[in-house]
Scaffold this motif. Structure first.
Motif, PDB file in Angstrom:
ATOM      1  N   LEU A   2      15.490  29.081  23.742  1.00  0.00           N
ATOM      2  CA  LEU A   2      16.525  28.424  24.514  1.00  0.00           C
ATOM      3  C   LEU A   2      17.564  29.458  24.894  1.00  0.00           C
ATOM      4  O   LEU A   2      17.935  30.300  24.088  1.00  0.00           O
ATOM      5  N   THR A   3      18.042  29.393  26.126  1.00  0.00           N
ATOM      6  CA  THR A   3      18.997  30.361  26.596  1.00  0.00           C
ATOM      7  C   THR A   3      20.082  29.655  27.369  1.00  0.00           C
ATOM      8  O   THR A   3      19.811  28.740  28.138  1.00  0.00           O
ATOM      9  N   ALA A 113      18.461  27.440  30.018  1.00  0.00           N
ATOM     10  CA  ALA A 113      17.009  27.486  30.207  1.00  0.00           C
ATOM     11  C   ALA A 113      16.324  27.144  28.891  1.00  0.00           C
ATOM     12  O   ALA A 113      16.774  27.555  27.819  1.00  0.00           O
ATOM     13  N   GLY A 114      15.258  26.376  28.998  1.00  0.00           N
ATOM     14  CA  GLY A 114      14.482  25.990  27.832  1.00  0.00           C
ATOM     15  C   GLY A 114      13.092  25.555  28.271  1.00  0.00           C
ATOM     16  O   GLY A 114      12.784  25.550  29.463  1.00  0.00           O
ATOM     17  N   PRO A 115      12.245  25.167  27.338  1.00  0.00           N
ATOM     18  CA  PRO A 115      10.873  24.782  27.677  1.00  0.00           C
ATOM     19  C   PRO A 115      10.821  23.448  28.437  1.00  0.00           C
ATOM     20  O   PRO A 115      11.442  22.472  28.025  1.00  0.00           O
ATOM     21  N   TRP A 116      10.106  23.419  29.525  1.00  0.00           N
ATOM     22  CA  TRP A 116       9.973  22.226  30.368  1.00  0.00           C
ATOM     23  C   TRP A 116       9.387  21.073  29.559  1.00  0.00           C
ATOM     24  O   TRP A 116       8.424  21.242  28.811  1.00  0.00           O
ATOM     25  N   ARG A 152      12.294  23.523  37.796  1.00  0.00           N
ATOM     26  CA  ARG A 152      11.152  24.129  37.093  1.00  0.00           C
ATOM     27  C   ARG A 152      11.104  25.614  37.403  1.00  0.00           C
ATOM     28  O   ARG A 152      11.283  26.014  38.548  1.00  0.00           O
ATOM     29  N   LYS A 154       8.481  28.755  36.455  1.00  0.00           N
ATOM     30  CA  LYS A 154       7.268  29.232  35.795  1.00  0.00           C
ATOM     31  C   LYS A 154       7.435  30.696  35.398  1.00  0.00           C
ATOM     32  O   LYS A 154       7.762  31.538  36.230  1.00  0.00           O
ATOM     33  N   LEU A 157      10.818  32.245  30.882  1.00  0.00           N
ATOM     34  CA  LEU A 157      11.013  32.532  29.453  1.00  0.00           C
ATOM     35  C   LEU A 157       9.711  32.947  28.778  1.00  0.00           C
ATOM     36  O   LEU A 157       9.520  32.734  27.592  1.00  0.00           O
ATOM     37  N   SER A 162       9.407  26.591  32.307  1.00  0.00           N
ATOM     38  CA  SER A 162      10.741  26.357  31.772  1.00  0.00           C
ATOM     39  C   SER A 162      11.510  25.420  32.678  1.00  0.00           C
ATOM     40  O   SER A 162      11.133  25.185  33.823  1.00  0.00           O
ATOM     41  N   VAL A 164      15.389  25.159  34.180  1.00  0.00           N
ATOM     42  CA  VAL A 164      16.689  25.794  34.354  1.00  0.00           C
ATOM     43  C   VAL A 164      17.652  24.692  34.763  1.00  0.00           C
ATOM     44  O   VAL A 164      17.464  24.051  35.798  1.00  0.00           O
TER      45      VAL A 164
END
Length: 173
Positions: A2-3, A113-116, A152, A154, A157, A162, A164
């Protein structure tokens, strides 16, 4: 992974514990559902931001279509340039706001930003509230409008997809 990234000027935010600003899971519909439709998640981010502002005695921010467009433009720039930055591809910080047609006197934004599909609106706002710079943008007294959007990305990360999130805070000229 996670950012979060913040661009903050001189904004208030206080030194109170971040979790005092986070709404209970039931306060904002769809806030805890990472699979909720984008429109529901955007409403949840706005609700969570306004909850935090209320806890700090700040006025509510009106959701702005232009700032929502600006947030989406910035998120697409981050995704397309593969740069987690307020100035992806070397663009100006305020380029997305101008392109969206919002005439501003002051503006700030938060990025995340993190995993979709694994991150809820509540997760995003929680991460922002944990950061003093992000929290300061959310709580700044001079803003009148907010826009938020998930995009989205791609490979941003790593090899996966991911999300955003961008939240844009502003006041008009």
């Amino acid at each position: 992974m996670l950012t979060a990234l913040v661009l903050a000027g001189s904004a208030d935010g206080g030194e109170s514990a971040w979790n005092a600003y986070l709404a209970p899971a039931s306060a904002c519909p769809s806030a805890a559902d990472p699979g909720a439709p984008a429109a529901a998640q955007i409403r949840a981010v706005t609700c969570l931001v306004n909850w935090a502002r209320a806890q700090d005695g700040r006025s509510r921010l009106a959701q702005s279509r232009a700032l929502t467009r600006a947030a989406a433009i910035k998120g697409r720039g981050v995704a397309n340039c593969m740069q987690f930055s307020h100035t992806p591809c070397g663009g100006e910080f305020t380029e997305s706001v101008r392109r969206a047609g919002y005439r501003y006197s002051s503006v700030a934004e938060n990025l995340y930003a993190g995993p979709w599909g694994h991150v809820s609106a509540r997760d995003v706002v929680s991460a922002w509230l944990k950061s003093s710079g992000h929290r300061a943008n959310i709580l700044r007294p001079g803003y009148q409008h907010v826009g938020a959007a998930p995009v989205r990305a791609k490979g941003l990360l790593g090899n996966g997809v991911s999300v955003v999130w961008t939240a844009t805070f502003a006041s008009p000229r």
